[in-house]
Design an enzyme around this catalytic site. Structure first.
Site, PDB file in Angstrom:
ATOM      1  N   ASN A 199       0.834  -1.199   0.000  1.00  0.00           N
ATOM      2  CA  ASN A 199       0.000   0.000   0.000  1.00  0.00           C
ATOM      3  C   ASN A 199       0.869   1.250   0.000  1.00  0.00           C
ATOM      4  O   ASN A 199       1.851   1.340   0.737  1.00  0.00           O
ATOM      5  CB  ASN A 199      -0.922  -0.001   1.226  1.00  0.00           C
ATOM      6  CG  ASN A 199      -2.025  -1.034   1.098  1.00  0.00           C
ATOM      7  OD1 ASN A 199      -2.966  -0.860   0.328  1.00  0.00           O
ATOM      8  ND2 ASN A 199      -1.895  -2.145   1.816  1.00  0.00           N
TER       9      ASN A 199
ATOM     10  N   GLU B 215     -11.736  -7.872  -3.576  1.00  0.00           N
ATOM     11  CA  GLU B 215     -11.290  -8.141  -2.206  1.00  0.00           C
ATOM     12  C   GLU B 215     -12.477  -8.079  -1.260  1.00  0.00           C
ATOM     13  O   GLU B 215     -13.523  -7.556  -1.592  1.00  0.00           O
ATOM     14  CB  GLU B 215     -10.148  -7.211  -1.769  1.00  0.00           C
ATOM     15  CG  GLU B 215     -10.508  -5.779  -1.571  1.00  0.00           C
ATOM     16  CD  GLU B 215      -9.316  -4.933  -1.117  1.00  0.00           C
ATOM     17  OE1 GLU B 215      -8.404  -5.459  -0.468  1.00  0.00           O
ATOM     18  OE2 GLU B 215      -9.323  -3.735  -1.423  1.00  0.00           O
TER      19      GLU B 215
HETATM   20  P1  C2E Z   1      -6.827  -2.081   1.992  1.00  0.00           P
HETATM   21  O1  C2E Z   1      -5.504  -1.805   1.387  1.00  0.00           O
HETATM   22  O2  C2E Z   1      -8.017  -1.870   1.149  1.00  0.00           O
HETATM   23  O3  C2E Z   1      -6.732  -3.580   2.529  1.00  0.00           O
HETATM   24  C1  C2E Z   1      -7.818  -4.479   2.550  1.00  0.00           C
HETATM   25  C2  C2E Z   1      -8.387  -4.629   3.942  1.00  0.00           C
HETATM   26  O4  C2E Z   1      -9.481  -5.563   3.892  1.00  0.00           O
HETATM   27  C3  C2E Z   1      -7.406  -5.207   4.950  1.00  0.00           C
HETATM   28  O5  C2E Z   1      -7.723  -4.630   6.206  1.00  0.00           O
HETATM   29  C4  C2E Z   1      -7.781  -6.688   4.955  1.00  0.00           C
HETATM   30  O6  C2E Z   1      -7.380  -7.364   6.124  1.00  0.00           O
HETATM   31  C5  C2E Z   1      -9.273  -6.581   4.847  1.00  0.00           C
HETATM   32  N1  C2E Z   1      -9.918  -7.792   4.342  1.00  0.00           N
HETATM   33  C6  C2E Z   1      -9.409  -8.741   3.513  1.00  0.00           C
HETATM   34  N2  C2E Z   1     -10.308  -9.704   3.257  1.00  0.00           N
HETATM   35  C7  C2E Z   1     -11.429  -9.373   3.932  1.00  0.00           C
HETATM   36  C8  C2E Z   1     -12.728  -9.989   4.067  1.00  0.00           C
HETATM   37  O7  C2E Z   1     -13.041 -11.019   3.501  1.00  0.00           O
HETATM   38  N3  C2E Z   1     -13.632  -9.328   4.866  1.00  0.00           N
HETATM   39  C9  C2E Z   1     -13.338  -8.166   5.492  1.00  0.00           C
HETATM   40  N4  C2E Z   1     -14.290  -7.605   6.247  1.00  0.00           N
HETATM   41  N5  C2E Z   1     -12.119  -7.558   5.387  1.00  0.00           N
HETATM   42  C10 C2E Z   1     -11.190  -8.152   4.617  1.00  0.00           C
HETATM   43  P2  C2E Z   1      -6.580  -4.136   7.201  1.00  0.00           P
HETATM   44  O8  C2E Z   1      -5.420  -5.066   7.166  1.00  0.00           O
HETATM   45  O9  C2E Z   1      -7.236  -3.864   8.509  1.00  0.00           O
HETATM   46  O10 C2E Z   1      -6.101  -2.769   6.538  1.00  0.00           O
HETATM   47  C11 C2E Z   1      -6.989  -1.699   6.425  1.00  0.00           C
HETATM   48  C12 C2E Z   1      -6.426  -0.598   5.568  1.00  0.00           C
HETATM   49  O11 C2E Z   1      -5.271  -0.019   6.184  1.00  0.00           O
HETATM   50  C13 C2E Z   1      -5.943  -1.058   4.208  1.00  0.00           C
HETATM   51  O12 C2E Z   1      -7.026  -1.198   3.329  1.00  0.00           O
HETATM   52  C14 C2E Z   1      -4.996   0.059   3.833  1.00  0.00           C
HETATM   53  O13 C2E Z   1      -5.722   1.168   3.337  1.00  0.00           O
HETATM   54  C15 C2E Z   1      -4.398   0.418   5.175  1.00  0.00           C
HETATM   55  N6  C2E Z   1      -3.087  -0.255   5.320  1.00  0.00           N
HETATM   56  C16 C2E Z   1      -2.799  -1.524   5.707  1.00  0.00           C
HETATM   57  N7  C2E Z   1      -1.473  -1.748   5.690  1.00  0.00           N
HETATM   58  C17 C2E Z   1      -0.893  -0.597   5.251  1.00  0.00           C
HETATM   59  C18 C2E Z   1       0.475  -0.183   5.013  1.00  0.00           C
HETATM   60  O14 C2E Z   1       1.465  -0.927   5.168  1.00  0.00           O
HETATM   61  N8  C2E Z   1       0.660   1.106   4.568  1.00  0.00           N
HETATM   62  C19 C2E Z   1      -0.399   1.951   4.363  1.00  0.00           C
HETATM   63  N9  C2E Z   1      -0.128   3.207   3.912  1.00  0.00           N
HETATM   64  N10 C2E Z   1      -1.668   1.612   4.570  1.00  0.00           N
HETATM   65  C20 C2E Z   1      -1.924   0.341   5.010  1.00  0.00           C
HETATM   66 MG    MG Z   2      -8.753  -2.109  -0.690  1.00  0.00          MG
HETATM   67 MG    MG Z   3      -4.658  -2.276  -0.290  1.00  0.00          MG
END
Ligand code: C2E
Ligand code: MG
Ligand code: MG
Ligand code: MG
Length: 294
Positions: A120, A239
């Protein structure tokens, strides 16, 4: 009395606001040592081809393994770090962890079948004038093909300053990076963005678009977006796929690439690596894909 409940609610609001400010101050004070002490951990979530069960990639998602509070999800700290600027340092750390991991896979192809990893890119990173040079130096430093570290840019970043974003995306693509538009469909200018900014993949989040075929309006939007992407010859991945019904429905719409809890949750890198050593047939069984064609 009405007035009583009103002032009580104000007091509660003040309290929760104060709690939030205090919590954010605490996390801000801890973030720099947390980075140097290795408390941030990169999790990987598999991306699969639902037609044949192939593992096609992974998304890197950061967690904060906090010594007192436990494993914190990005929703607790990423918005804060985007406000105080620390996201730049954290993202660099995540990208580097991914490059080290990719290098390890490529160095041991007897054991692993290497795949690309998507990272990301925060909308804050987009305004770092050294972003592109930094990424090139990083990936070259690990002697990786630029296509192995795929870059996810969220659609909302496109809205802030479309002109600037277009330039950044163009520069990154010219350098050989693959650009994925994250959370496509969450904003209100999706179609305009697509017209102006060339990307290599669209990520559709079911959370924003539809809960499946039972939701008629969402289903229509989802199928329209997938058809449009195919027409533009841009690959799509869905996703947030949580059920077999959703997976089957997406497949019926021609969207075969998927990521979601139905297949796997994000997992620590060493757990993920155990998937890379599985033979293709064992992976297919893992993803419960029974109706294989061909
Ligand atoms: P994103 O990049 O859109 O990542 C997808 C999110 O959906 C992730 O949440 C993932 O765990 C979650 N997800 C995947 N499959 C499912 C599913 O079947 N159901 C549901 N309800 N959720 C699912 P996560 O890991 O909590 O991350 C949330 C957001 O935080 C990410 O959305 C991204 O915008 C940000 N993020 C995460 N890691 C990083 C990073 O290393 N750097 C930056 N800048 N942002 C990050
Ligand atoms: Mg996403
Ligand atoms: Mg993403
Ligand atoms: Mg997101």
């Amino acid at each position: 009395s009405i007035k009583g409940s009103y002032t009580q609610r104000i007091a509660q609001y003040d309290k929760s606001l104060r709690d939030q400010i205090m919590e954010e101050q605490a996390l801000s004070g801890e973030m720099v040592p947390a980075l140097t002490q290795g408390q941030f951990e990169v999790y990987l979530q598999p991306q699969i081809n639902y037609e044949n069960g192939a593992l096609i990639g992974a998304e890197a998602l950061v967690r904060w393994n906090h010594p007192q509070r436990g494993l914190l999800p990005p929703s607790v700290f990423v918005p804060l770090f985007e406000r105080n600027g620390f996201i730049t340092a954290l993202d660099k750390y995540v990208w580097e962890q991914c490059c080290r991991t990719l290098r390890r896979w490529l160095d041991d192809t007897n054991q692993y079948v290497p795949i690309a990893v998507s990272v990301n890119i925060s909308r804050i990173d987009i305004y770092n004038p050294h972003l592109c040079d930094y990424l090139i130096a990083l990936v070259d430093g690990y002697q990786l093909p630029h296509t192995m570290l795929k870059l996810e840019i969220t659609e909302s970043a496109y809205m802030q300053n479309p002109e600037h974003l277009m330039t950044v995306v163009q520069t990154l693509r010219d350098a050989g990076f693959l650009i994925e538009m994250d959370d496509f469909g969450s904003g209100y200018s999706s179609l305009n963005t697509l017209k102006d900014v060339p990307v290599d993949l669209l990520k559709l989040d079911l959370k924003f678009l539809s809960s499946g075929q039972n939701d008629a309006r969402g289903g229509n939007i989802l199928s329209s977006v997938i058809r449009m992407a195919h027409w533009l010859k841009i690959p799509v991945i869905a996703e947030g796929v949580e059920t077999q019904d959703q997976a089957d429905y997406l497949k019926s719409l021609g969207c075969l690439y998927m990521q979601g809890y139905y297949f796997d949750k994000p997992m620590p890198i060493d757990t993920f690596e155990s998937l890379l050593v599985l033979r293709p047939i064992d992976r297919t069984n893992r993803y419960k894909i029974t109706n294989l064609s061909g």
